[in-house]
Design an enzyme around this catalytic site. Structure first.
Site, PDB file in Angstrom:
ATOM      1  CD  GLU A  42      -2.982  -1.042   2.321  1.00  6.98           C
ATOM      2  OE1 GLU A  42      -3.936  -1.845   2.292  1.00  6.98           O
ATOM      3  OE2 GLU A  42      -2.815  -0.223   3.242  1.00  6.98           O
ATOM      4  CD  GLU A  53      -3.779   7.421   7.645  1.00  4.41           C
ATOM      5  OE1 GLU A  53      -3.406   6.496   8.387  1.00  4.41           O
ATOM      6  OE2 GLU A  53      -4.228   7.236   6.496  1.00  4.41           O
TER       7      GLU A  53
END
Lengths: 273, 420
Positions: A42, A53
């Protein structure tokens, strides 16, 4: 390259923010992960507002943006990358939507397909808003991965099942990305809810060690996704001004540990060990 | 508005999957309690807004400004709501809603600290634990509000990412919510974010224009020709516009922060303004498709305004749609004009406005000729929180509008402007 090809044996899928801490170093680091046994990678395209995040990856994104990473540079990076595993673009929808001259996700997907991206993970794009991107992915033969959260149930699961391809990203616990000591109890329940889906199930969020990876796979996952534990290595190397080669070696070693752990989870030894 | 939360091409629900069930739960609660008054929710809220909040707030004629501009100028006094700003309408509504939903904890972001203080007050009033995320830059420039929140028992958590303003605070609160969604309600402070927030926050603030419209008919004997409100995210704006939107003869003006310049520095990623409606374009930010300040790639720009409460790179999707449709005029004034207007309103009318509010009065000064015979402005908040900023900014710009600080100098004391 089609994403589900990565899941022939328990897969190790690492994440790095592209351009962290620089374009050149980042190239070496991604290649090191492939050398260490990554089955798919990824590649994070940094966005200024990464709401899904935790602090580790937020900091990586800030470093990458400060070093000049843009969608244009990102695609050059992917084109230049010399690895032989499927590549997944992980980013936020505004960058996908704004790219190119026409509004909508199509130009971004077209360019991603050109440089060899195999699919997408877009954390701020739930199935409800995903139809235009799904359509563009179908047109260019790319996969669209969705995240199943511990809170995802019922109709929401069905809707996602309809749209998902490549693999399904099982979020191991609530919250944002980030390495944790414990393997969440949510994981097994989430895996049970989607046991009959015909796509590989990769578990992410909080996986840090080979032992974690082993437990996750023995709980029924087809693979593990690891981001923050790898980004930590990049961050530490950057802070200490360690040579790129040394940091790349550490990443490769960590990759081997995680891949071996994942394979152990199935009661086998990793090939080539 | 359609039932899926879209306003034309704007709106929607662009959030991580982990939050979607909570947002669906909230949509359901919004429809039942807020729209359908289940369990008497609206009645309880209305009572509490009166007994605790001090509603209705007055509307009065501004005599000196009316004379200065040669037209009838009226002020809707949301600065007199408990807490000193309109923000309590939404904060109290959402804390109460969280109680009806059985949630046990409140989180919120704040920019200027007005939403944070309103939420902290409402949470204390309704006995709910409360954590407020606030950018470190804003903490530094809004100290009094930080003290107020903490005095009300709220935890104030500094956000250190980015420039440390409202944009980062919203992102960080969303991250908290993603981890705590099962027992926590996120009280967003403006008409931004994923559906149902834009519609719900608008509905909680619509009481401003419900009262103002009636008060205008009583006091002035007619509807206004123009309604002015400042616009950052747009909550006081939509609250002030909502009941006038179907009145064809009433022009609606959303006054944005022009900052120091309307130009942008793409390389630095900085827009030295917060004029999102005037200069932004379509994008996806904080859960909604709306107008945003962004660079050519779609990276969100750092906005700027002398007023912390307007300093935001996005805007409510419904307001963006009303501007596109031509129902709302998006206009802006710069930092200097807002500062001058701050002093003018204080001196002429005895009302010290929030710096956010002062932008609307800056527009009145510059464009009163175009506004018709009867104008009403929403005084969205009071300016006590801004006094330190205003003194510093006024002196550093040599604006000939405020009081001089000579008094302090004569007394040998410290003044904010002594390094000038």
């Amino acid at each position: 390259m089609s994403l589900d090809a990565a899941f022939d044996d328990p897969a190790f899928v690492p994440y790095l923010a592209v351009g962290d801490p620089s374009y050149e170093q980042s190239l070496r680091y991604v290649e090191a992960l492939a050398d260490g046994g990554a089955d798919a990678i990824e590649l994070g395209l940094p966005f200024s507002e990464p709401i899904a995040e935790g602090s580790t990856i937020q900091s990586a994104i800030v470093r990458a943006l400060e070093a000049g990473m843009t969608p244009g540079r990102y695609f050059e990076f992917v084109a230049e990358l010399d690895v032989d595993v499927p590549l997944v673009c992980m980013t936020y929808y505004n960058l996908v939507y704004q790219y190119g001259s026409e509004a909508g996700p199509r130009p971004f997907v077209e360019r991603a397909a050109e440089v060899g991206i195999g699919g997408f993970v877009i954390p701020d794009l739930p199935a409800e808003e995903a139809a235009p991107l799904r359509e563009a992915c179908d047109e260019f033969g790319l996969d669209l991965v969705f995240i199943v959260a511990p809170t995802t149930e019922g109709e929401r699961l069905d809707r996602m099942h309809e749209f998902v391809s490549g693999y399904v990203y099982v979020q191991a616990r609530l919250g944002t990305t980030g390495a944790r000591e414990e393997v969440s109890e949510y994981t097994e329940r989430s895996l049970a809810r989607i046991a009959d889906w015909d796509v590989p199930k990769a578990v992410g969020f909080g996986i840090k060690t080979g032992d974690h990876a082993e437990r996750i796979v023995s709980a029924g996952a087809d693979g593990v996704i690891v981001g923050s534990a790898l980004v930590d290595i990049v961050a530490e190397g950057h802070e200490n001004d360690d040579p790129t080669g040394v940091v790349a070696e550490r990443l490769e070693r960590k990759a081997r540990e995680l891949k071996r752990g994942a394979v152990r989870g199935l009661g086998e030894t990793a090939p080539g060990q | 508005m359609s039932t899926d939360g879209s306003f034309g091409e704007y709106g929607g629900q662009y959030v991580p999957e982990a939050l979607m069930p909570a947002i669906e739960e909230l949509s359901d609660a919004y429809e039942r309690y807020v729209l359908e008054n289940e369990d008497g929710f609206r009645d309880e809220l209305s009572e509490r807004l009166t007994d605790f909040g001090g509603r209705p707030t007055p509307l009065g004629r501004a005599d000196q400004l009316s004379e200065r501009y040669d037209r009838e100028v009226y002020l809707k006094r949301e600065d007199l709501l408990h807490g000193g700003a309109h923000k309590l309408n939404n904060a109290l509504g959402q804390v109460l809603l969280a109680k009806y939903m059985g949630k046990e904890r409140i989180i919120a972001e704040t920019g200027a600290g007005q939403h944070g203080t309103a939420t902290a007050m409402a949470a204390a009033h309704l006995n709910m634990p409360c954590e407020i995320y606030m950018g470190e830059t804003d903490i530094a420039r809004q100290r009094p509000n930080v003290f107020r929140m903490r005095t009300n028992g709220a935890t104030v958590t500094p956000v250190t990412t980015g420039r440390g303003t409202l944009k980062e605070a919203i992102s960080e609160t969303m991250r908290d919510w993603a981890a705590t969604v099962e027992d926590t309600h996120y009280i967003i402070g403006s008409i931004v974010g994923p559906h149902p927030f834009p519609a719900m926050v608008r509905d909680f603030h619509a009481v401003i224009s419900e009262e103002a419209r009636e008060q205008m008919l009583e006091t002035a004997g007619q509807l206004p020709d123009a309604v002015l409100a400042c616009a950052g995210g747009g909550s006081n704006t939509m609250g002030m516009f909502q009941q006038f939107r179907d009145d064809d003869g009433v022009e609606l003006y959303a006054v944005e922060a022009g900052g120091s310049s309307l130009s942008v520095d793409e390389d630095a990623g900085v827009a030295p303004n917060s004029a999102t409606l005037s200069t932004g374009d379509e994008g996806v930010l904080h859960g909604a498709r709306t107008k945003v300040l962004q660079d050519g790639d779609g990276q969100i720009m750092e906005s700027h305004s002398v007023s912390a409460g307007l300093d935001y790179a996005g805007v409510g999707p419904e307001l963006a749609e009303m501007v596109d449709r031509g129902r709302v005029q998006a206009v802006n004034v710069d930092d200097d004009a807002a500062l001058a207007a701050f002093h003018r309103l204080a001196r002429e009318e005895g009302v010290i406005p929030a710096l956010e509010t002062a932008h609307a009065f800056g527009y009145l000064e510059q464009h009163h000729d175009e506004l018709g015979e009867v104008v009403v402005l929403n005084v969205s908040g009071r300016g006590d929180k801004d006094l330190e900023t205003v003194i510093e900014e006024t002196q550093s710009r040599d604006l000939d509008v405020g009081p001089t600080m000579d008094l302090f100098r004569d007394l040998g004391g410290h003044t904010a402007g002594e390094d000038r």
